[in-house]
Enzyme design. Structure first.
Site, PDB file in Angstrom:
ATOM      1  CG  LEU A   1     -56.574 -37.471  84.135  1.00 28.01           C
ATOM      2  CD1 LEU A   1     -55.777 -38.380  83.207  1.00 28.01           C
ATOM      3  CD2 LEU A   1     -57.481 -38.310  85.030  1.00 28.01           C
TER       4      LEU A   1
ATOM      5  CG  HIS B   1     -50.609 -31.796  77.415  1.00 31.10           C
ATOM      6  ND1 HIS B   1     -49.312 -31.444  77.685  1.00 31.10           N
ATOM      7  CD2 HIS B   1     -50.595 -32.391  76.203  1.00 31.10           C
ATOM      8  CE1 HIS B   1     -48.537 -31.789  76.670  1.00 31.10           C
ATOM      9  NE2 HIS B   1     -49.294 -32.375  75.752  1.00 31.10           N
ATOM     10  CB  SER B   2     -55.799 -34.425  81.619  1.00 32.78           C
ATOM     11  OG  SER B   2     -56.908 -34.259  82.473  1.00 32.78           O
ATOM     12  CG  ASN B   3     -55.476 -28.223  82.879  1.00 38.42           C
ATOM     13  OD1 ASN B   3     -54.259 -28.199  83.007  1.00 38.42           O
ATOM     14  ND2 ASN B   3     -56.106 -27.542  81.923  1.00 38.42           N
TER      15      ASN B   3
END
Ligand SMILES: Cc1ncc(COP(=O)(O)O)c(C=O)c1O
Length: 310
Positions: free
Chosen positions: A75, A71-73
């Site tokens: 990346l 869920h990386s903001n």
């Protein structure tokens, strides 16, 4: 090689936040809306990434390789920047392949993904972790998780100027401190550097104490040649990173309804709830004026329609 316009410094609006618990305490808060700077490269991400991209450009790199979760903001913003500005991106992901909305976007933006499993991802701080990746992608510049370190922090220093230039429009002659979510503490460290001790920076920790945020912030501040200090950290993780509980969700829903400002549960929602608790505990005298940094992350809440994930 095209690593993008590093001179692009998006500016974020500063807006008053009207909520009953603030007016009861006589505390004024203005929100620096980093979530509004760009539809895709949102929040604190561009500010942390820009100096890394500049360093990559100077090193003659063709793109960036970095790390994050499903869920990386970080990346998400990196992949969107790569697509927009035409540089290559590779993402090393925590865990096993899954199609979250974020992951689908990463693929859509053209980011090449590698899933490291959980153990493999835990090894990211070990010496030699990057070696095989650099052998595989010699033309890519590695960026630590979340765009951290002194480089990432320096990218956040201009936020101080952005706030100061908007005080008049808000009818404020000054402000007494900053309040923001902290994950690695990089953004907070950048504000500490930008303030140079003039005003305190309060960090609402999205991760538990044992994640070493205090040490990371102290290391950045010292590496920048400043005396450690000028900030305070509050454990706001509510049982762990990405742990979500009904009180938090109800608080977010109510805050959004009254303020019109969207929040997500991992960072900004927990940070605002922690601020409420401190305000109600009398931590800030009536008349205090605080800048709350909305660090973005709204893309990640698509994965949070249901209760907490691991
Ligand atoms: C939305 C959001 N807010 C805050 C943070 C924390 O920023 P930092 O790692 O600079 O402390 C992050 C990511 O780390 C984030 O994605």
């Amino acid at each position: 090689m095209n690593l993008g316009p590093f001179h692009w410094l998006p500016s974020a609006p500063l807006q008053p936040l009207a909520l009953d618990w603030l007016s009861r305490a006589g505390v004024e808060v203005a929100v620096l809306r980093l979530d509004r700077i760009d539809p895709l490269i949102s929040g604190n991400k561009w500010f942390k990434l820009a100096p890394h991209l500049a360093a990559a450009g100077e090193a003659g790199a063709r793109g960036i390789i970095s790390l994050g979760g499903a869920h990386s903001n970080h990346l998400h913003a990196l992949a969107a920047a790569g697509k927009r500005f035409g540089f290559a991106t590779v993402g090393l992901l925590r865990g096993h392949p899954q199609d979250t909305p974020t992951v689908l976007d990463l693929q859509g933006f053209g980011m090449q993904l590698h899933w490291l499993g959980y153990g493999g991802y835990r090894a990211r701080h070990e010496p030699g972790f990057w070696q095989p990746w650099q052998a595989q992608y010699p033309e890519l510049f590695p960026v630590a998780e979340g765009g951290g370190g002194l480089l990432g922090a320096t990218g956040c220093m201009p936020l101080v100027k952005q706030v100061r230039s908007q005080l008049n429009a808000l009818g404020w002659d000054d402000y007494h401190g900053w309040w923001l979510a902290a994950g690695t503490g990089t953004t907070l460290a950048g504000l500490v550097l930008g303030e140079g001790g003039a005003r305190p920076v309060y960090g609402a920790l999205a991760v538990p104490d044992d994640h070493g945020v205090a040490q990371q912030v102290a290391a950045i501040v010292r590496e920048a040649g400043l005396q450690d200090g000028g900030y305070e950290l509050f454990d706001s993780s509510r049982g762990g990173f990405a742990k979500v509980d009904p009180l938090l969700l109800a608080f977010i829903e109510e805050s959004e309804r009254h303020s019109g400002i969207p929040l997500e549960p991992l960072y900004t929602g927990k940070a605002l709830l922690a601020l409420k608790q401190q305000v109600e505990a009398g931590r800030f005298a009536a008349g205090s004026r605080l800048v709350f940094v909305h660090t973005g992350g709204l893309q990640g809440r698509r994965g949070f329609a249901a209760p907490a994930q691991p």
